[in-house]
Write a protein that holds these residues in place. Structure first.
Motif: not given
Length: 285
Positions: A259-266
């Motif tokens: 969730r961090h990588y795929y949601v945070t790195h817009h």
């Protein structure tokens, strides 16, 4: 990609910001709180070393929410020990003028709610050197060999995946990609005749490598375009990574990682869709 603008060179290469807080506090059980994201490989290594050295009663642990927004890392509610809602508050308590990116891991003084250090390479070494001098993770007689592995692993693997993922030019990306897989090939060959990176024991070098390996297929292979091979397609590295998973796989939080990588790195994944795979059960088969 606003949060990484200051860390992009004129050639499009990702240049990680230096660590602002580098104090090395003397051990004082109960005084310091380790703030981590379970998604972050740099923080993950601190969680593992704290666990292996039986420091859980000496240094308390705070886990931030995996989704970092424009306000930075937030706690899931006010932290009951530090009495703050965002890690940035501890940074500003230490330096009201701090304007860099707020990073984890961070060791925070519970008496002042001020960051003492965010120097992630030194934090784990000091757990061995200062808190547990009898530690076998960074023994004096192997230190030169460990350091000789740590340096290229940091530049080419740990930070290398980020240099590939956050590159804004084709040349910068390909340079990072080439260096990454050259280093992984070197390690793959080494592991054909060795169980660990240094000697016949687990050391700091293994832990630093492993926190990148455990995220490789789930994140770096696709999200960061490090797609020459999956970890599962490099037999010696895969077997090695699984052996270490048996030792501290309980520190892995797949939900936080993905969730961090795929949601945070817009800027990389603007849809915010989190992939369903790969199957985490592969690590225990």
């Amino acid at each position: 990609m606003a949060q990484f603008t200051k860390e992009t060179s004129t050639t499009g290469a990702f240049v990680r910001q230096p660590n602002r807080f580098t104090a090395r506090p003397e051990p004082e059980p109960g005084r310091y709180r380790l703030v981590v994201s379970l998604a972050c490989p740099w923080a993950h290594r601190a969680v593992i070393v704290r666990k292996l050295l039986n420091l859980e009663d000496d240094i308390s642990l705070a886990v931030v929410d995996p989704i970092r927004d424009e306000k930075g890392w937030r706690f899931p509610g006010t932290d009951p020990v530090l009495n703050i809602d965002f890690l940035s508050e501890a940074y500003r308590n230490a330096d009201p003028h701090y304007d860099g990116r707020v990073t984890v891991p961070a060791l925070v003084d519970t008496t002042t709610s001020e960051v003492v250090t965010n120097d992630y390479p030194q934090i784990t070494l000091d757990f061995s050197l200062r808190w547990r001098p009898e530690s076998t993770l960074y023994p004096e007689h192997l230190r030169d060999e460990i350091d000789a592995w740590i340096e290229p692993i940091f530049h080419n693997v740990n930070n290398g995946v980020y240099k590939a993922g956050f590159a804004t030019s084709q040349e910068a990306y390909e340079d990072a990609y080439t260096a990454l897989f050259a280093e992984l090939d070197r390690i793959e060959e080494h592991l054909s005749t060795n169980t660990f990176l240094v000697g016949d024991q687990l050391t700091e070098a293994d832990i630093r490598l492993w926190t990148t390996l455990v995220r490789f297929d789930a994140v770096y292979h696709g999200h960061f375009k490090c797609n020459r091979n999956k970890l599962t397609e490099m037999p010696n590295l895969w077997a090695y990574a699984k052996r270490l998973y048996e030792k501290f796989g309980d520190t892995v939080d797949w939900d936080h990682i993905k969730r961090h990588y795929y949601v945070t790195h817009h800027q990389i994944n603007p849809t915010g869709i989190v992939p369903a795979g790969p199957d985490p059960q592969a690590w225990t088969r």
